[in-house]
Scaffold this active site. Structure first.
Site, PDB file in Angstrom:
ATOM      1  N   LYS A  92      -6.756   5.421   3.173  1.00  0.00           N
ATOM      2  CA  LYS A  92      -7.241   4.143   2.642  1.00  0.00           C
ATOM      3  C   LYS A  92      -7.862   3.294   3.747  1.00  0.00           C
ATOM      4  O   LYS A  92      -8.905   2.664   3.547  1.00  0.00           O
ATOM      5  CB  LYS A  92      -6.107   3.372   1.973  1.00  0.00           C
ATOM      6  CG  LYS A  92      -5.666   3.968   0.656  1.00  0.00           C
ATOM      7  CD  LYS A  92      -4.493   3.181   0.085  1.00  0.00           C
ATOM      8  CE  LYS A  92      -3.948   3.814  -1.171  1.00  0.00           C
ATOM      9  NZ  LYS A  92      -2.778   3.094  -1.694  1.00  0.00           N
TER      10      LYS A  92
ATOM     11  N   PRO B 191      -3.611   8.529  -2.229  1.00  0.00           N
ATOM     12  CA  PRO B 191      -2.544   7.557  -1.968  1.00  0.00           C
ATOM     13  C   PRO B 191      -2.193   7.364  -0.485  1.00  0.00           C
ATOM     14  O   PRO B 191      -1.437   6.461  -0.160  1.00  0.00           O
ATOM     15  CB  PRO B 191      -1.341   8.115  -2.727  1.00  0.00           C
ATOM     16  CG  PRO B 191      -1.647   9.520  -3.055  1.00  0.00           C
ATOM     17  CD  PRO B 191      -3.116   9.707  -2.949  1.00  0.00           C
ATOM     18  N   CYS B 192      -2.746   8.150   0.398  1.00  0.00           N
ATOM     19  CA  CYS B 192      -2.403   8.068   1.819  1.00  0.00           C
ATOM     20  C   CYS B 192      -2.922   6.754   2.421  1.00  0.00           C
ATOM     21  O   CYS B 192      -4.113   6.440   2.336  1.00  0.00           O
ATOM     22  CB  CYS B 192      -3.004   9.264   2.561  1.00  0.00           C
ATOM     23  SG  CYS B 192      -2.771   9.205   4.352  1.00  0.00           S
ATOM     24  N   ASP B 193      -2.033   5.986   3.052  1.00  0.00           N
ATOM     25  CA  ASP B 193      -2.418   4.702   3.640  1.00  0.00           C
ATOM     26  C   ASP B 193      -3.470   4.861   4.738  1.00  0.00           C
ATOM     27  O   ASP B 193      -4.375   4.037   4.854  1.00  0.00           O
ATOM     28  CB  ASP B 193      -1.191   3.981   4.198  1.00  0.00           C
ATOM     29  CG  ASP B 193      -0.291   3.436   3.104  1.00  0.00           C
ATOM     30  OD1 ASP B 193      -0.776   3.239   1.968  1.00  0.00           O
ATOM     31  OD2 ASP B 193       0.904   3.220   3.374  1.00  0.00           O
TER      32      ASP B 193
END
Length: 116
Positions: A15, A10-12
């Site tokens: 990503k 989930p880490c931007d």
């Protein structure tokens, strides 16, 4: 070159790094700290190469959630213990390969992958 990208899904920033690698067709294996864990020997090697100051994300929610006592007197041994207990303390992503250890996503540093 075999690359491994370490982080959490989930880490931007993870990503962004994954998107950057994918759009350039750079092959890598993704290792999710939460799912796959973190080997003490691997973490030790990162600490040996980069030091705990570079590896710990002091802006993370995990860091802010630690007690003042846990954050005080941080040295390499203490950092090893803290990170193994809380892998999300690591500044993400970490990209590794032969003679490569990049901490955080820096597009300029990643761009060198396509020129080497």
């Amino acid at each position: 070159m075999t690359l491994t990208l370490y982080g959490i899904r989930p880490c931007d920033t993870v990503k962004k790094a994954r998107h950057w690698l994918d759009t350039r067709n750079i092959e890598y294996r993704f290792h999710d700290f939460r799912v796959d864990g973190l080997a003490p020997a691997l973490l030790q090697s990162w600490l040996d190469r980069k030091g705990h100051e570079a590896l710990i994300n002091r802006r993370s929610t995990t860091w802010r959630g630690l007690s003042d006592t846990a954050r005080a007197g941080l040295n390499r041994e203490h950092a090893l213990t803290l990170i193994l207990a809380n892998p999300t303390l690591i500044k993400r992503p970490v990209l590794t390969g032969p003679d490569l250890l990049l901490i955080g996503f820096d597009e300029k540093a990643y761009a060198r992958l396509t020129t080497d």
